[in-house]
Motif scaffolding. Structure first.
Motif, PDB file in Angstrom:
ATOM      1  N   MET A  67       0.839  -1.181   0.000  1.00 54.12           N
ATOM      2  CA  MET A  67       0.000   0.000   0.000  1.00 54.12           C
ATOM      3  C   MET A  67       0.884   1.245   0.000  1.00 54.12           C
ATOM      4  SD  MET A  67      -2.871  -1.306   2.793  1.00 54.12           S
ATOM      5  CE  MET A  67      -3.810   0.182   2.828  1.00 54.12           C
ATOM      6  N   ALA A  68       0.421   2.269  -0.613  1.00 51.36           N
ATOM      7  CA  ALA A  68       1.177   3.518  -0.731  1.00 51.36           C
ATOM      8  C   ALA A  68       1.267   4.244   0.606  1.00 51.36           C
ATOM      9  CB  ALA A  68       0.508   4.424  -1.761  1.00 51.36           C
ATOM     10  N   THR A  69       2.262   5.112   0.726  1.00 48.66           N
ATOM     11  CA  THR A  69       2.427   5.938   1.921  1.00 48.66           C
ATOM     12  C   THR A  69       1.142   6.724   2.187  1.00 48.66           C
ATOM     13  OG1 THR A  69       4.784   6.152   1.477  1.00 48.66           O
ATOM     14  CG2 THR A  69       3.803   7.788   2.940  1.00 48.66           C
ATOM     15  N   GLY A  70       0.702   6.700   3.441  1.00 52.01           N
ATOM     16  CA  GLY A  70      -0.489   7.456   3.823  1.00 52.01           C
ATOM     17  C   GLY A  70      -1.811   6.808   3.462  1.00 52.01           C
ATOM     18  N   SER A  71      -1.790   5.575   2.945  1.00 49.63           N
ATOM     19  CA  SER A  71      -3.034   4.939   2.506  1.00 49.63           C
ATOM     20  C   SER A  71      -3.707   4.107   3.597  1.00 49.63           C
ATOM     21  CB  SER A  71      -2.780   4.075   1.265  1.00 49.63           C
ATOM     22  OG  SER A  71      -1.872   3.034   1.572  1.00 49.63           O
ATOM     23  N   GLY A  72      -3.113   4.047   4.791  1.00 48.74           N
ATOM     24  CA  GLY A  72      -3.795   3.378   5.892  1.00 48.74           C
ATOM     25  C   GLY A  72      -3.294   1.995   6.253  1.00 48.74           C
ATOM     26  N   LYS A  73      -2.017   1.718   6.029  1.00 48.85           N
ATOM     27  CA  LYS A  73      -1.477   0.393   6.367  1.00 48.85           C
ATOM     28  C   LYS A  73      -1.578   0.106   7.869  1.00 48.85           C
ATOM     29  CE  LYS A  73       2.534   1.309   4.452  1.00 48.85           C
ATOM     30  NZ  LYS A  73       2.311   2.562   3.742  1.00 48.85           N
ATOM     31  N   THR A  74      -1.236   1.083   8.695  1.00 49.59           N
ATOM     32  CA  THR A  74      -1.284   0.875  10.149  1.00 49.59           C
ATOM     33  C   THR A  74      -2.717   0.630  10.593  1.00 49.59           C
ATOM     34  OG1 THR A  74       0.669   2.254  10.456  1.00 49.59           O
ATOM     35  CG2 THR A  74      -0.721   1.895  12.391  1.00 49.59           C
ATOM     36  N   TYR A  75      -3.647   1.415  10.072  1.00 56.12           N
ATOM     37  CA  TYR A  75      -5.059   1.249  10.396  1.00 56.12           C
ATOM     38  C   TYR A  75      -5.548  -0.132   9.954  1.00 56.12           C
ATOM     39  CZ  TYR A  75     -10.101   1.893  10.253  1.00 56.12           C
ATOM     40  OH  TYR A  75     -11.449   1.731  10.432  1.00 56.12           O
ATOM     41  N   THR A  76      -5.186  -0.534   8.730  1.00 55.55           N
ATOM     42  CA  THR A  76      -5.595  -1.842   8.210  1.00 55.55           C
ATOM     43  C   THR A  76      -5.071  -2.965   9.094  1.00 55.55           C
ATOM     44  OG1 THR A  76      -5.662  -0.987   5.953  1.00 55.55           O
ATOM     45  CG2 THR A  76      -5.470  -3.380   6.202  1.00 55.55           C
ATOM     46  N   ALA A  77      -3.806  -2.872   9.493  1.00 54.33           N
ATOM     47  CA  ALA A  77      -3.219  -3.887  10.368  1.00 54.33           C
ATOM     48  C   ALA A  77      -3.937  -3.921  11.717  1.00 54.33           C
ATOM     49  CB  ALA A  77      -1.733  -3.609  10.567  1.00 54.33           C
ATOM     50  N   ALA A  78      -4.213  -2.754  12.282  1.00 57.63           N
ATOM     51  CA  ALA A  78      -4.867  -2.682  13.591  1.00 57.63           C
ATOM     52  C   ALA A  78      -6.263  -3.286  13.543  1.00 57.63           C
ATOM     53  CB  ALA A  78      -4.921  -1.233  14.069  1.00 57.63           C
ATOM     54  N   VAL A  79      -7.025  -2.948  12.525  1.00 58.47           N
ATOM     55  CA  VAL A  79      -8.381  -3.487  12.396  1.00 58.47           C
ATOM     56  C   VAL A  79      -8.333  -4.998  12.156  1.00 58.47           C
ATOM     57  CG1 VAL A  79     -10.464  -3.470  10.955  1.00 58.47           C
ATOM     58  CG2 VAL A  79      -9.417  -1.315  11.649  1.00 58.47           C
ATOM     59  N   SER A  80      -7.401  -5.436  11.321  1.00 62.64           N
ATOM     60  CA  SER A  80      -7.269  -6.876  11.047  1.00 62.64           C
ATOM     61  C   SER A  80      -6.939  -7.654  12.308  1.00 62.64           C
ATOM     62  CB  SER A  80      -6.178  -7.121   9.999  1.00 62.64           C
ATOM     63  OG  SER A  80      -6.525  -6.522   8.780  1.00 62.64           O
ATOM     64  N   MET A  81      -5.993  -7.149  13.087  1.00 60.45           N
ATOM     65  CA  MET A  81      -5.604  -7.845  14.317  1.00 60.45           C
ATOM     66  C   MET A  81      -6.719  -7.789  15.360  1.00 60.45           C
ATOM     67  SD  MET A  81      -2.755  -9.357  13.852  1.00 60.45           S
ATOM     68  CE  MET A  81      -3.285  -9.609  12.154  1.00 60.45           C
ATOM     69  N   LEU A  82      -7.499  -6.731  15.380  1.00 58.74           N
ATOM     70  CA  LEU A  82      -8.646  -6.644  16.279  1.00 58.74           C
ATOM     71  C   LEU A  82      -9.671  -7.715  15.910  1.00 58.74           C
ATOM     72  CD1 LEU A  82      -9.767  -4.993  18.662  1.00 58.74           C
ATOM     73  CD2 LEU A  82     -10.898  -3.525  16.984  1.00 58.74           C
ATOM     74  N   ASP A  83      -9.860  -7.920  14.623  1.00 59.78           N
ATOM     75  CA  ASP A  83     -10.799  -8.922  14.139  1.00 59.78           C
ATOM     76  C   ASP A  83     -10.280 -10.346  14.362  1.00 59.78           C
ATOM     77  OD1 ASP A  83     -13.181  -9.803  12.775  1.00 59.78           O
ATOM     78  OD2 ASP A  83     -11.931 -10.170  11.010  1.00 59.78           O
ATOM     79  N   LEU A  84      -9.002 -10.569  14.072  1.00 59.01           N
ATOM     80  CA  LEU A  84      -8.441 -11.923  14.120  1.00 59.01           C
ATOM     81  C   LEU A  84      -7.902 -12.341  15.487  1.00 59.01           C
ATOM     82  CD1 LEU A  84      -6.507 -11.756  10.737  1.00 59.01           C
ATOM     83  CD2 LEU A  84      -8.626 -13.016  11.192  1.00 59.01           C
ATOM     84  N   HIS A  85      -7.363 -11.402  16.232  1.00 56.02           N
ATOM     85  CA  HIS A  85      -6.689 -11.740  17.503  1.00 56.02           C
ATOM     86  C   HIS A  85      -7.025 -10.728  18.601  1.00 56.02           C
ATOM     87  CE1 HIS A  85      -4.367 -14.823  15.489  1.00 56.02           C
ATOM     88  NE2 HIS A  85      -4.066 -13.951  14.552  1.00 56.02           N
ATOM     89  N   ARG A  86      -8.287 -10.437  18.780  1.00 55.40           N
ATOM     90  CA  ARG A  86      -8.717  -9.420  19.753  1.00 55.40           C
ATOM     91  C   ARG A  86      -8.150  -9.680  21.147  1.00 55.40           C
ATOM     92  NH1 ARG A  86     -13.129  -5.793  20.087  1.00 55.40           N
ATOM     93  NH2 ARG A  86     -13.767  -6.575  18.054  1.00 55.40           N
ATOM     94  N   HIS A  87      -8.086 -10.922  21.553  1.00 49.93           N
ATOM     95  CA  HIS A  87      -7.581 -11.264  22.882  1.00 49.93           C
ATOM     96  C   HIS A  87      -6.316 -12.108  22.781  1.00 49.93           C
ATOM     97  CE1 HIS A  87     -11.193  -9.551  24.535  1.00 49.93           C
ATOM     98  NE2 HIS A  87     -11.923 -10.302  23.734  1.00 49.93           N
TER      99      HIS A  87
ATOM    100  N   VAL B 275       2.981  -8.266  12.840  1.00 51.46           N
ATOM    101  CA  VAL B 275       2.817  -7.290  11.769  1.00 51.46           C
ATOM    102  C   VAL B 275       4.170  -6.621  11.599  1.00 51.46           C
ATOM    103  CG1 VAL B 275       1.651  -5.168  11.057  1.00 51.46           C
ATOM    104  CG2 VAL B 275       0.398  -6.897  12.370  1.00 51.46           C
ATOM    105  N   ILE B 276       4.686  -6.646  10.379  1.00 55.05           N
ATOM    106  CA  ILE B 276       6.006  -6.086  10.113  1.00 55.05           C
ATOM    107  C   ILE B 276       5.844  -4.847   9.238  1.00 55.05           C
ATOM    108  CG2 ILE B 276       8.343  -6.579   9.309  1.00 55.05           C
ATOM    109  CD1 ILE B 276       7.286  -8.477  11.553  1.00 55.05           C
ATOM    110  N   ASP B 277       5.947  -3.674   9.870  1.00 56.34           N
ATOM    111  CA  ASP B 277       5.814  -2.420   9.134  1.00 56.34           C
ATOM    112  C   ASP B 277       7.095  -2.161   8.352  1.00 56.34           C
ATOM    113  OD1 ASP B 277       4.509  -0.049   8.360  1.00 56.34           O
ATOM    114  OD2 ASP B 277       5.508   1.078   9.938  1.00 56.34           O
ATOM    115  N   GLU B 278       6.953  -1.632   7.149  1.00 52.29           N
ATOM    116  CA  GLU B 278       8.109  -1.363   6.286  1.00 52.29           C
ATOM    117  C   GLU B 278       8.935  -2.634   6.074  1.00 52.29           C
ATOM    118  OE1 GLU B 278       8.597   1.592   4.784  1.00 52.29           O
ATOM    119  OE2 GLU B 278       6.980   2.618   5.827  1.00 52.29           O
TER     120      GLU B 278
END
Length: 149
Positions: A1-21, A135-138
């Motif tokens: 995903m391009a810079t500023g397109s929401g990678k951190t947000y996408t990762a956070a929402v995905s992990m909340l959905d998949l591994h909330r606890h 989650v491995i950023d960059e």
């Protein structure tokens, strides 16, 4: 995903959905991105304890978010050893470093994150349980030379 397109947000929402606890590790290249990630993960609803493995000692944003910081593997294993947790760490937390207790300055020790995951005997029995997801950023910055963090 391009810079500023929401990678951190996408990762956070995905992990909340998949591994909330669950036990989630997020690796980041810089301290600034670590703080931004903590904010984003809390904003989307993560309520699990958060621990940052980094050199930040006092940060008003991390304090407000309830994020503890350490570079000590024993402290890390105590705070994040078991149960639900989000560990935010810089790549530098994996890098071997000079042992400060070695007068010759030649002995190397594991980085704090690696030590907490692997060195139960060396850490007075403290050891971290494995993560459910990472989650491995960059991540493109991690490829290449074997000596790279």
């Amino acid at each position: 995903m391009a810079t500023g397109s929401g990678k951190t947000y996408t990762a956070a929402v995905s992990m909340l959905d998949l591994h909330r606890h669950g036990r989630v590790l997020m690796m980041l290249p810089t301290l600034d991105l670590l703080v931004q990630a903590a904010e984003a993960w809390r904003r989307v609803g993560h309520r699990s304890p958060m621990v940052a493995v980094c050199s930040i000692e006092k940060d008003e944003v991390l304090d407000r978010l309830g994020v503890r910081t350490t570079t000590n593997p024993i402290q890390l294993a105590l705070w994040a050893g078991s149960g639900p947790v989000i560990v935010l760490a810089t790549y530098a937390s994996l890098v071997d470093r000079t042992d400060l207790n070695d007068p010759s300055g030649e002995r190397r020790v594991r980085g704090p994150l690696e030590a907490a995951l692997a060195d139960g005997d060396a850490l007075y029995g403290q050891k971290m349980a494995p993560f459910d997801a990472a989650v491995i950023d960059e991540a493109h910055g991690t490829a290449g030379d074997l000596g790279k963090p």
